[in-house]
Structures are given as C-alpha cells and as structure tokens.
Design an enzyme around this catalytic site. Structure first.
Site, mmCIF file in Angstrom:
data_model
loop_
_atom_site.group_PDB
_atom_site.id
_atom_site.type_symbol
_atom_site.label_atom_id
_atom_site.label_comp_id
_atom_site.label_asym_id
_atom_site.label_seq_id
_atom_site.Cartn_x
_atom_site.Cartn_y
_atom_site.Cartn_z
ATOM 1 N N ASP A 1 0.822 -1.220 0.000
ATOM 2 C CA ASP A 1 0.000 0.000 0.000
ATOM 3 C C ASP A 1 0.855 1.268 0.000
ATOM 4 O O ASP A 1 0.420 2.321 -0.427
ATOM 5 C CB ASP A 1 -0.914 -0.026 1.241
ATOM 6 C CG ASP A 1 -1.704 1.262 1.396
ATOM 7 O OD1 ASP A 1 -2.474 1.577 0.473
ATOM 8 O OD2 ASP A 1 -1.542 1.958 2.413
ATOM 9 N N LEU B 1 -6.407 6.830 2.922
ATOM 10 C CA LEU B 1 -6.592 7.870 1.907
ATOM 11 C C LEU B 1 -5.436 7.955 0.915
ATOM 12 O O LEU B 1 -5.403 8.846 0.077
ATOM 13 C CB LEU B 1 -6.759 9.238 2.593
ATOM 14 C CG LEU B 1 -8.047 9.374 3.414
ATOM 15 C CD1 LEU B 1 -8.001 10.621 4.265
ATOM 16 C CD2 LEU B 1 -9.268 9.402 2.510
ATOM 17 N N ARG B 2 -4.499 7.019 1.022
ATOM 18 C CA ARG B 2 -3.359 7.063 0.097
ATOM 19 C C ARG B 2 -3.806 6.955 -1.357
ATOM 20 O O ARG B 2 -3.269 7.608 -2.237
ATOM 21 C CB ARG B 2 -2.366 5.944 0.403
ATOM 22 C CG ARG B 2 -1.433 6.272 1.528
ATOM 23 C CD ARG B 2 -0.170 5.424 1.503
ATOM 24 N NE ARG B 2 0.593 5.682 2.709
ATOM 25 C CZ ARG B 2 0.673 4.846 3.738
ATOM 26 N NH1 ARG B 2 0.030 3.705 3.699
ATOM 27 N NH2 ARG B 2 1.382 5.149 4.793
ATOM 28 N N GLY B 3 -4.806 6.112 -1.607
ATOM 29 C CA GLY B 3 -5.290 5.907 -2.979
ATOM 30 C C GLY B 3 -5.793 7.204 -3.587
ATOM 31 O O GLY B 3 -5.475 7.530 -4.739
ATOM 32 N N VAL C 1 -2.673 9.687 -4.152
ATOM 33 C CA VAL C 1 -1.797 9.277 -5.258
ATOM 34 C C VAL C 1 -2.494 9.451 -6.609
ATOM 35 O O VAL C 1 -1.886 9.925 -7.576
ATOM 36 C CB VAL C 1 -1.330 7.805 -5.071
ATOM 37 C CG1 VAL C 1 -0.629 7.301 -6.311
ATOM 38 C CG2 VAL C 1 -0.403 7.699 -3.876
#
Length: 331
Positions: free
Chosen positions: A183, A264-266, A269
């Site tokens: 992830d 919330l990385r998705g 990015v």
C-alpha cells in the site's frame, strides 16, 4: 510500466512504483533505462548527499552550515544517481554507519553514508523487493515518504535528505509483498509475457540487433529518446500549474470508496498521478481521460482481497471507474 516510471520521474512525490511480472519480461532493463531520460542535476561539490546548492529541503546540514557562515558553495553537474540495492544489503549499508577506519586510525567519529544518501535526488531500485527483509523495506518506504533518513549509531546522530523515486520489481511466483507494505508504493504495474507471435519476433530481433551492435541501436533511437527527455523536462516545469476540478476530485474519492480502499493514500496518489499525466500531455487542467489512464495503476494493489488471490488485474477498478465516471452524467 513505462508510464508509471515516467509519472514518478515527473512527480517523485507520487511515491514510487512496484513492478510485478513474469521473469524475462524486461522489467530491470526498462527501470535502468529511465535514468538516461533525466536531465543532469546540479549538486554541491564534495558533498556526500548530492545536496542542492539553494533548496533547503534537499540540502545536508553541512552545506546549510556553510551557507549560514556566508561561504560560497561550489557546484558541479552530475547524472541523476541510479542506485541498485542488493538483496543481501545490511541495515548499516542502507542507512549509513560509523566510519570504522577513521575511528581506528584518527580516533574521530565520522559518518559513513549509506545507499539512501547516494540515492538522494535520484532513483533507488530494488530488484526482487518481495524477497528483501521486511524491516529493510520498512526503512526504505519511511525514507521515501518523509524524504529524510535519520541515523542514530554509537554516539553519532545524523539526519540527511533522502529524496528518491523508489522502484521495486519482483516475480509474484516468489511471493507477494505484505499488503501494508504494498500500500505504501504509489503505483503498481503488472507485466505479462507477450503472447502475440509477431510482437515476440519483433522483440527478439531488436534484442539481437542491440547485441550485435549496441552503438548503432542507440543512434537509431537517439532522436526519439531526446524528444521523450524534453517532454519529461517540460512536464516537470508545468506540473505546479496543473489544476484538477473539485467534481473530479470527488469522483476519484467515490471510486476509492466503492472499491473499499483502506486509508486515503489511494485518493492522494490518484490526484497526483492525474496531474502528472496532464502535465505530460501538455495540458493545464486534468480531464476525465487523464484520470482513467492512471487510476488502475494507483489503486489495483490497494483493494482488499481474498488471501488466496493475487493482486487485482485491474478489471475491478476499471468497472467501478466506468460506472462512476459515466460520461453522460458529466455532460
């Protein structure tokens, strides 16, 4: 794979690329080739961290102190560093440690920089990253995310910039990376062996041609290489001016929500990658198509999955993207 690498070069804050695929599909070759597309960088002379001569965020403490004392900094241009991290590397080799030779001969404690210092403002490549010790992968990802490496060793405390594009490759047959580590990579590209006979023949012919006369081959593609290089440089300069509308940002988050992506990385990015792609296409505003081009690369490795399944091929992401970004809805 090529697009993911180019976008990370345009905006290193995307967070690196994980490239998984069959053996013998040219993963390492492609990754090593990306260094040739990058313009030279200006560094402070005699500095072990490739420090930027004027940007404080990319500067070691030694250079900062010299500047504060009013000394002038000599600079030299160098090629963007491309550092290979071997599988057997120790933590000391990666992070840096005490210079034993100086400690024994001169009796002084000095820092001997590791691979993270050498990779600052460059590319750090880990082949077979899925076979690397988990704690080392953790260190790499922490440095890549924060842009700094801190070393506490036997009475020495050093903090230096470690801004690099982290690129990992591996063969899924040898095992997947743990989900929480996976992830942390900004993008994930999956490479399959080409099945079409004519394409395979073309690849074999090109390879044979290169083996028999590498210089002729390089000359043949020099013009295309130069065009791509200029396109990347232009996109890097244009990136800060690219905007993405609020309703498109909402749609990206809606896709992440429907896919049940943790954290919330998705979202972050995908927003960054869409902007980088728009800059690469010489646009000032992100359009729906820009998002569609990058969103699978950004999300496919973040989906919750059955432990027996491998990383999603991208079909699930594409289906949700199509339903959310229904073009009739936008017009």
């Amino acid at each position: 794979m090529k697009l993911a690498l180019i976008l990370n070069v345009i905006d290193p804050q995307i967070g690196g690329v994980m490239i998984m695929g069959d053996r013998g599909t040219g993963k390492s070759t492609t990754i090593r080739a990306i260094a040739d597309l990058l313009p030279e960088i200006i560094v402070a002379q005699d500095d072990m961290f490739n420090s930027h001569p004027s940007d404080y965020e990319l500067m070691s403490d030694v250079v900062k102190n010299r500047l504060e004392e009013g000394q002038s900094i000599q600079t030299i241009p160098i090629k963007v560093p491309m550092i290979d991290l071997p599988l057997g590397a120790t933590e000391d080799r990666v992070c840096g440690t005490i210079d034993i030779e100086k400690a024994l001969t001169e009796g002084i404690k000095t820092f001997e920089p590791g691979l993270l210092a050498k990779a600052n403002r460059g590319i750090l490549y880990v082949d077979e990253v899925n076979l690397l010790d988990d704690h080392l992968v953790d260190i790499l990802l922490d440095s890549a995310a924060s842009g700094w490496n801190t070393v506490e060793r036997e009475g020495i405390s050093v903090r230096h910039p470690a801004r690099f594009v982290l690129v990992g490759s591996g063969n899924p047959e040898e095992g997947e990376l743990r989900p929480q580590l996976l992830d942390r990579f900004g993008m994930h590209a999956e490479i399959r062996t080409v099945k079409d006979p004519s394409s395979r023949v073309k690849i074999v012919e090109q390879r044979s041609k290169f083996d028999s006369n590498p210089y002729n081959c390089l000359e043949e593609f020099e013009k295309q290489q130069e065009e791509l290089k200029n396109r990347i440089i232009k996109a890097q300069k244009q990136l800060s001016d690219v905007t993405i509308d609020y309703d498109l940002r909402v749609k990206i988050s809606e896709v992440c929500g429907k896919l049940d992506v943790d954290g919330l990385r998705g979202d972050i990015v995908t927003n960054r990658a869409a902007k980088a792609f728009a800059a690469y296409e010489n646009k000032e505003h992100v359009e729906v198509n820009d998002i569609k081009q990058v969103i699978t690369l950004c999300l496919r490795h973040r989906l919750r999955k059955d432990p027996l399944e491998s990383v999603d091929s991208g079909l699930k992401v594409s289906q949700v993207v199509e339903s959310v970004f229904n073009l009739d809805e936008l017009h």
